[in-house]
Design an enzyme around this catalytic site. Sequence first.
Site, PDB file in Angstrom:
ATOM      1  N   SER A 123       0.692  -0.750  -0.634  1.00  0.00           N
ATOM      2  CA  SER A 123      -0.455  -0.305  -0.169  1.00  0.00           C
ATOM      3  C   SER A 123       1.291   0.960   0.091  1.00  0.00           C
ATOM      4  CB  SER A 123      -1.244   0.004   0.941  1.00  0.00           C
ATOM      5  OG  SER A 123      -2.044   1.383   1.063  1.00  0.00           O
ATOM      6  N   HIS A 124       0.669   2.289   0.621  1.00  0.00           N
ATOM      7  CA  HIS A 124       1.325   3.917   0.898  1.00  0.00           C
ATOM      8  C   HIS A 124       2.600   2.975   1.550  1.00  0.00           C
ATOM      9  CE1 HIS A 124      -0.552   2.524   4.784  1.00  0.00           C
ATOM     10  NE2 HIS A 124       0.259   3.084   5.872  1.00  0.00           N
ATOM     11  N   ASP A 171      -2.873   6.676  -3.677  1.00  0.00           N
ATOM     12  CA  ASP A 171      -1.797   5.924  -2.778  1.00  0.00           C
ATOM     13  C   ASP A 171      -1.322   4.587  -3.123  1.00  0.00           C
ATOM     14  OD1 ASP A 171      -3.375   3.651  -2.254  1.00  0.00           O
ATOM     15  OD2 ASP A 171      -3.015   3.055  -0.428  1.00  0.00           O
ATOM     16  N   ASP A 214      -1.621   1.369  -4.103  1.00  0.00           N
ATOM     17  CA  ASP A 214      -2.137   0.240  -4.589  1.00  0.00           C
ATOM     18  C   ASP A 214      -3.778   0.911  -5.096  1.00  0.00           C
ATOM     19  OD1 ASP A 214      -3.131   0.411  -2.255  1.00  0.00           O
ATOM     20  OD2 ASP A 214      -3.854  -1.604  -2.235  1.00  0.00           O
ATOM     21  N   ASP A 252      -6.159   2.595  -2.831  1.00  0.00           N
ATOM     22  CA  ASP A 252      -7.474   2.467  -2.649  1.00  0.00           C
ATOM     23  C   ASP A 252      -7.619   4.082  -1.959  1.00  0.00           C
ATOM     24  OD1 ASP A 252      -5.161   1.500  -0.293  1.00  0.00           O
ATOM     25  OD2 ASP A 252      -6.663  -0.242   0.266  1.00  0.00           O
ATOM     26  N   ARG A 253      -6.439   4.182  -1.380  1.00  0.00           N
ATOM     27  CA  ARG A 253      -6.881   6.040  -0.521  1.00  0.00           C
ATOM     28  C   ARG A 253      -6.459   6.842  -1.455  1.00  0.00           C
ATOM     29  NH1 ARG A 253      -2.870   5.452   4.731  1.00  0.00           N
ATOM     30  NH2 ARG A 253      -3.370   3.058   5.419  1.00  0.00           N
ATOM     31  N   THR A 285     -10.913  -0.881  12.972  1.00  0.00           N
ATOM     32  CA  THR A 285     -10.400  -0.506  11.196  1.00  0.00           C
ATOM     33  C   THR A 285      -9.675  -1.544  10.378  1.00  0.00           C
ATOM     34  OG1 THR A 285      -8.863   1.602  12.943  1.00  0.00           O
ATOM     35  CG2 THR A 285      -8.051   0.838  11.208  1.00  0.00           C
ATOM     36  N   LYS A 343     -11.327   0.328  -0.475  1.00  0.00           N
ATOM     37  CA  LYS A 343     -11.261   1.605  -0.389  1.00  0.00           C
ATOM     38  C   LYS A 343     -10.971   1.685  -2.464  1.00  0.00           C
ATOM     39  CE  LYS A 343      -7.719   1.833   2.107  1.00  0.00           C
ATOM     40  NZ  LYS A 343      -7.292   0.929   3.298  1.00  0.00           N
TER      41      LYS A 343
HETATM   42  C1  VG1 Z   1      -3.903   1.817   8.369  1.00  0.00           C
HETATM   43  C2  VG1 Z   1      -5.017   2.372   8.777  1.00  0.00           C
HETATM   44  C3  VG1 Z   1      -6.119   1.239   8.141  1.00  0.00           C
HETATM   45  C4  VG1 Z   1      -6.092   0.973   7.073  1.00  0.00           C
HETATM   46  C5  VG1 Z   1      -4.805  -0.272   6.600  1.00  0.00           C
HETATM   47  C6  VG1 Z   1      -4.453  -0.427   5.419  1.00  0.00           C
HETATM   48  O1  VG1 Z   1      -3.939   0.240   9.540  1.00  0.00           O
HETATM   49  O2  VG1 Z   1      -5.108   3.089   9.949  1.00  0.00           O
HETATM   50  O3  VG1 Z   1      -7.331   2.330   8.384  1.00  0.00           O
HETATM   51  O4  VG1 Z   1      -7.226   0.337   6.754  1.00  0.00           O
HETATM   52  O5  VG1 Z   1      -3.971   0.980   6.900  1.00  0.00           O
HETATM   53  O6  VG1 Z   1      -4.877   0.706   4.415  1.00  0.00           O
HETATM   54  P1  VG1 Z   1      -3.436   0.532  10.661  1.00  0.00           P
HETATM   55  O7  VG1 Z   1      -2.928  -0.647  11.429  1.00  0.00           O
HETATM   56  O8  VG1 Z   1      -1.600   0.913  10.603  1.00  0.00           O
HETATM   57  O9  VG1 Z   1      -3.564   1.638  11.137  1.00  0.00           O
HETATM   58  V1  VG1 Z   1      -3.723   0.729   2.842  1.00  0.00           V
HETATM   59  O10 VG1 Z   1      -4.677   1.909   2.162  1.00  0.00           O
HETATM   60  O11 VG1 Z   1      -2.502   0.641   3.762  1.00  0.00           O
HETATM   61  O12 VG1 Z   1      -4.305  -1.342   2.135  1.00  0.00           O
HETATM   62 CO    CO Z   2      -3.723   1.468   0.084  1.00  0.00          CO
END
Ligand code: VG1
Ligand code: CO
Length: 550
Positions: A121-122, A285, A287, A289-290, A353, A385
């Site tokens: 992801s990010h 981000d 992938d 989704d953000r 979350t 998302k």
């Molecule tokens: C974080 C965010 C959460 C989100 C998750 C995956 O998780 O707080 O809201 O769903 O990342 O998003 P954590 O456990 O680090 O707080 V992504 O775009 O990184 O797949």
């Molecule tokens: Co993501």
Amino acid sequence: MAGGSVQTVPTTPFEGQRPGTSGLRKKTRVFMRPGYLENFVQSVFNAVRADSGEDFHSATLVVGGDGRFYNREAIQTIIRMAAANGFRSLLVGRGGILSTPAVSAIIRRRRAFGGLVLSASHNPGGIEEDFGIKYNTRNGGPAPESVTERIYAETQTISEYRTLEHASVDLEREGSTRVGGCEVVRIDPLEDYTAVMEGLFDFDSLRALFRGGFRMLFDAMSAVTGPYARHILEEKLGAPAGTVINGVPLPDFGGHHPDPNLVHASELVARMSGPGAPDFGAACDGDGDRNLILGRDFFVSPGDSLAVIAEHAATSIPGYREGLAGVARSMPTSTAVDRVAKKLGVRCYETPTGWKFFGNLLDAGLATVCGEESFGTGSNHVREKDGLWAVLSWLSILAATRKSVAEVVRDHWREFGRSYYQRHDYEALDAAAAADMVGTLRESLSVLAGTPLGESRVERADDFSYTDPVDGSTTVRQGIRIFLEDGSRVVLRLSGTGTSGATLRIYLEQFREDGGRGDLEEILAPLTRSVRDLLKLRKRFGTDEPTVIT
Ligand code: VG1
Ligand code: CO
């Protein structure tokens, strides 16, 4: 091309292959250890084999990633293993590219059995950075906890994995190849996703918006949404060339964090300031989704963005003309959307979350629009998302209301009041010290009531637990909540996506019916200071300044 015969390779378990908030994320070098990826993939197959009915013989698996370092190699490994495990067919994004929401769309439209998404992801990418993998089920959504726990159990007892010898499949060209008994089809990564967007939004009116001179900037952050945004915004909607910046997915995201917030999207933020700035700015981000939503000199907090989308969906977006069945937000997300739900006369669900908790609500038709404070918004059109969906939603709202981004948000604050909201992240903390801090706080929850905090006093405090209204499953310890007498709220939890040490997240919220005119920093300052003192951050970690504020 005929495939080699199936090989059974002996292996032993690796520690720590438990999927977190969103899949398994580790340093890339960890994933590159011989057998590491293989063990996890085989464990996924072992965990879900029974659900496929007949040993995957009629099952299709979707595979793709965000293009980060090791993406292509991992896909070749997965192709060989999926073929050796008996899958009928694989759908692989051309070039190994598929965004997370696109995987969800493809699984649903093509009735696939599931999918593997390769992304952290990010988190930054590269050989010294992060890699990740997550499994999505038949509904297109992230595997629920019942499945991820089964996968984890498999990783702890695994003794062999299945693969076969086969030359690498050419991922760059669309078409079909046989690997063993499996048909490997490289598909256009954009087609299904674009079709879903065309079904929801009024592309004609968005085209008219751009024709009228509306200007936007979209920052793909050198990650997966580049090709999607170019195709949809520039080719389909006629936004001028150059609307999409950093539009080519790079294995190391150009050395940046593909994290669409005010800190990491600094180039976009700079270009969105000043009188000559475009009307609308957005970023996604790694992938896809953000999303980050900006107006000219104006940042839209994700909680407000969710509330505004929910407020305007039925009137601005054809796909939601019938209205919303309900809305859902993760617990730490601001309560702004709750007030919209109240006005719309629908329920607002509060989940732990992680997007996996929205799956049942969406499948059961209880919620239509969902969101998280972490720049994630989406709806029942897929089960993830969806960053570009949020961008198109905002474009639709701007087109329908003929207002600026700032006007839309200010009007929202005037009608509903404003949740002054911030998240403070403390990254790479000593994991044991962080766990100890949370443990100590958890033990003191019952005596916190009545003690002063910020400019108010604690009314009650608890550790959030969630019972899914659809399947009745309960998930405990999802974040400590401290409610104050003046209506403010503080939430604390440890991240489940980090790859080094622990990350503490502190979420601060104060609701005011002041038309949103207050100063965010000023309003949250007293609460911020006393929470830091309560947690003894300076004493425990040497500093109480967060790494990132969003
Ligand atoms: C974080 C965010 C959460 C989100 C998750 C995956 O998780 O707080 O809201 O769903 O990342 O998003 P954590 O456990 O680090 O707080 V992504 O775009 O990184 O797949
Ligand atoms: Co993501």
